[in-house]
Motif scaffolding. Sequence first.
Motif, PDB file in Angstrom:
ATOM      1  N   GLY A 189       3.226  -1.108 -31.756  1.00  0.00           N
ATOM      2  CA  GLY A 189       2.553  -0.009 -32.345  1.00  0.00           C
ATOM      3  C   GLY A 189       3.439   1.471 -32.466  1.00  0.00           C
ATOM      4  O   GLY A 189       3.515   1.802 -33.361  1.00  0.00           O
ATOM      5  N   GLY A 190       3.921   1.636 -31.369  1.00  0.00           N
ATOM      6  CA  GLY A 190       4.724   2.720 -31.221  1.00  0.00           C
ATOM      7  C   GLY A 190       5.870   2.745 -32.110  1.00  0.00           C
ATOM      8  O   GLY A 190       6.477   3.739 -32.682  1.00  0.00           O
ATOM      9  N   LEU A 192       6.154   0.999 -34.882  1.00  0.00           N
ATOM     10  CA  LEU A 192       5.711   1.019 -36.215  1.00  0.00           C
ATOM     11  C   LEU A 192       5.528   2.688 -36.693  1.00  0.00           C
ATOM     12  O   LEU A 192       5.927   3.264 -37.516  1.00  0.00           O
ATOM     13  CB  LEU A 192       4.403   0.336 -36.375  1.00  0.00           C
ATOM     14  CG  LEU A 192       4.017   0.359 -37.962  1.00  0.00           C
ATOM     15  CD1 LEU A 192       4.945  -0.401 -38.835  1.00  0.00           C
ATOM     16  CD2 LEU A 192       2.673  -0.469 -37.793  1.00  0.00           C
ATOM     17  N   VAL A 193       4.922   3.394 -35.493  1.00  0.00           N
ATOM     18  CA  VAL A 193       4.437   4.759 -35.895  1.00  0.00           C
ATOM     19  C   VAL A 193       5.962   5.475 -35.999  1.00  0.00           C
ATOM     20  O   VAL A 193       6.017   6.303 -36.673  1.00  0.00           O
ATOM     21  CB  VAL A 193       3.656   5.332 -34.629  1.00  0.00           C
ATOM     22  CG1 VAL A 193       3.674   6.788 -34.791  1.00  0.00           C
ATOM     23  CG2 VAL A 193       2.162   4.671 -34.937  1.00  0.00           C
ATOM     24  N   LEU A 194       6.984   5.336 -34.981  1.00  0.00           N
ATOM     25  CA  LEU A 194       8.151   5.959 -35.068  1.00  0.00           C
ATOM     26  C   LEU A 194       8.884   5.661 -36.389  1.00  0.00           C
ATOM     27  O   LEU A 194       9.555   6.699 -36.842  1.00  0.00           O
ATOM     28  CB  LEU A 194       9.094   5.296 -33.666  1.00  0.00           C
ATOM     29  CG  LEU A 194      10.286   5.674 -33.649  1.00  0.00           C
ATOM     30  CD1 LEU A 194      10.369   7.446 -33.408  1.00  0.00           C
ATOM     31  CD2 LEU A 194      11.253   4.971 -32.579  1.00  0.00           C
ATOM     32  N   ILE A 196       7.649   4.912 -39.397  1.00  0.00           N
ATOM     33  CA  ILE A 196       7.264   5.561 -40.324  1.00  0.00           C
ATOM     34  C   ILE A 196       7.185   7.111 -40.448  1.00  0.00           C
ATOM     35  O   ILE A 196       7.691   7.767 -41.195  1.00  0.00           O
ATOM     36  CB  ILE A 196       5.563   5.406 -40.478  1.00  0.00           C
ATOM     37  CG1 ILE A 196       5.424   3.855 -40.768  1.00  0.00           C
ATOM     38  CG2 ILE A 196       4.748   6.303 -41.393  1.00  0.00           C
ATOM     39  CD1 ILE A 196       3.789   3.659 -40.682  1.00  0.00           C
ATOM     40  N   GLY A 197       7.204   7.919 -39.193  1.00  0.00           N
ATOM     41  CA  GLY A 197       7.414   8.809 -39.048  1.00  0.00           C
ATOM     42  C   GLY A 197       8.780   9.437 -39.048  1.00  0.00           C
ATOM     43  O   GLY A 197       9.546  10.344 -40.046  1.00  0.00           O
TER      44      GLY A 197
END
Length: 377
Positions: A189-190, A192-194, A196-197
């Motif tokens: 999850g981390g 994926l968020v990283l 996208i960010g």
Amino acid sequence: MQFRRMLKELDWGVLVNVFLIIILGLVLIASATRATSPDDVLGLAKTQLLWVFSGLLLMFGSLYIPYDDFPRYAKFLYLFNLVMLVTVLFAGREALGAQRWIKIGPFSLQPSEFAKDIITITLANYLAARQGQIDKLSDFIRVFVHIGVPMLLILKQPDLGTSLVFVAITFAQLYVAGANRKLLFSLFGGGLVLAIGWIALHLHFPQIWIPLKEYQLNRLIIFLDPWKDMQGAGYHVIQSQIAIGSGGFWGKGLFRGSQNQLNFLPEQHTDFIFSVLGEELGFIGASVLLVLYLTLFWQLIRIGQQAKDLLGSLLVAGVVAKLAFHTFINIGMTCGIMPVTGIPLPFVSYGGSAMWSNLLSVGLALNVYLRRKKLSF
């Protein structure tokens, strides 16, 4: 006698499923290339058939090497993988803006396709040798280094799609290996968020570097609204959606798809062959193919559950992750719900390297199935 015994013990359900998908793929390739080669309608389909037969020889040949012996060759395979990928960077053939192929006589092979199978084997060996020891962040970092080196070489080609397949194989095998679930999902999850960010920041501040070519970045974001660039990055997705949508329930009939036969649909015999299926065989044809894939994945998962040891289960987990990820991403990008990443549809898209690699993957799973009872071949 050994060959007869092997044939008797094979999981023929898996093979029949694969053969049905391949046959459907050959028909679609013939339709997809009819407009470009009207004098030889079966041109590329015949070439694909040669890849199928040679791939089957490779698959059956691989069954004679017990998967229990793979650990002895793991280091050699890993180094061989790196040598292949480095060779591509210095002596590879460039096509469509990417340098991914090695010319061998009249043929061109794509080493990154075989890199997926090699990483499946070497990572399975690595995790099996550390059963129950993937608990801390440092343990995960070692795993990521193992896959990170070949991944960086593949990204350099550039080939984002194959790099993402590596990620799918890694997380599937880590899950089956019993890695710390909480940390595993947190990292996923981390990450994926990283990612996208990072992309979002780059879009607002172009001076921020990202390891992607401009066209790759455009493909990643244009699927959200392909009409913003309908003649450029969004063209593939728009034409694909038109083709699939126009097929309706029953389809327009083989060799009768207007988007396909009039060449509005790009890469229709490779990355966008599912669009040909949707246009010409409609919802019914697409559903048949999806059922065949889902049945195949279920059969492979059962083989993994029946494996006599963790190594066998990990090998099959890698195979399922690779084939399922390819299928999900390819069909998703043709329907416009996933970014265009250039990932072929297993056993259906035209391509020798992909066909060989996919049949070798099936061979890995059948190898595990053959030796589930510690049989000797």
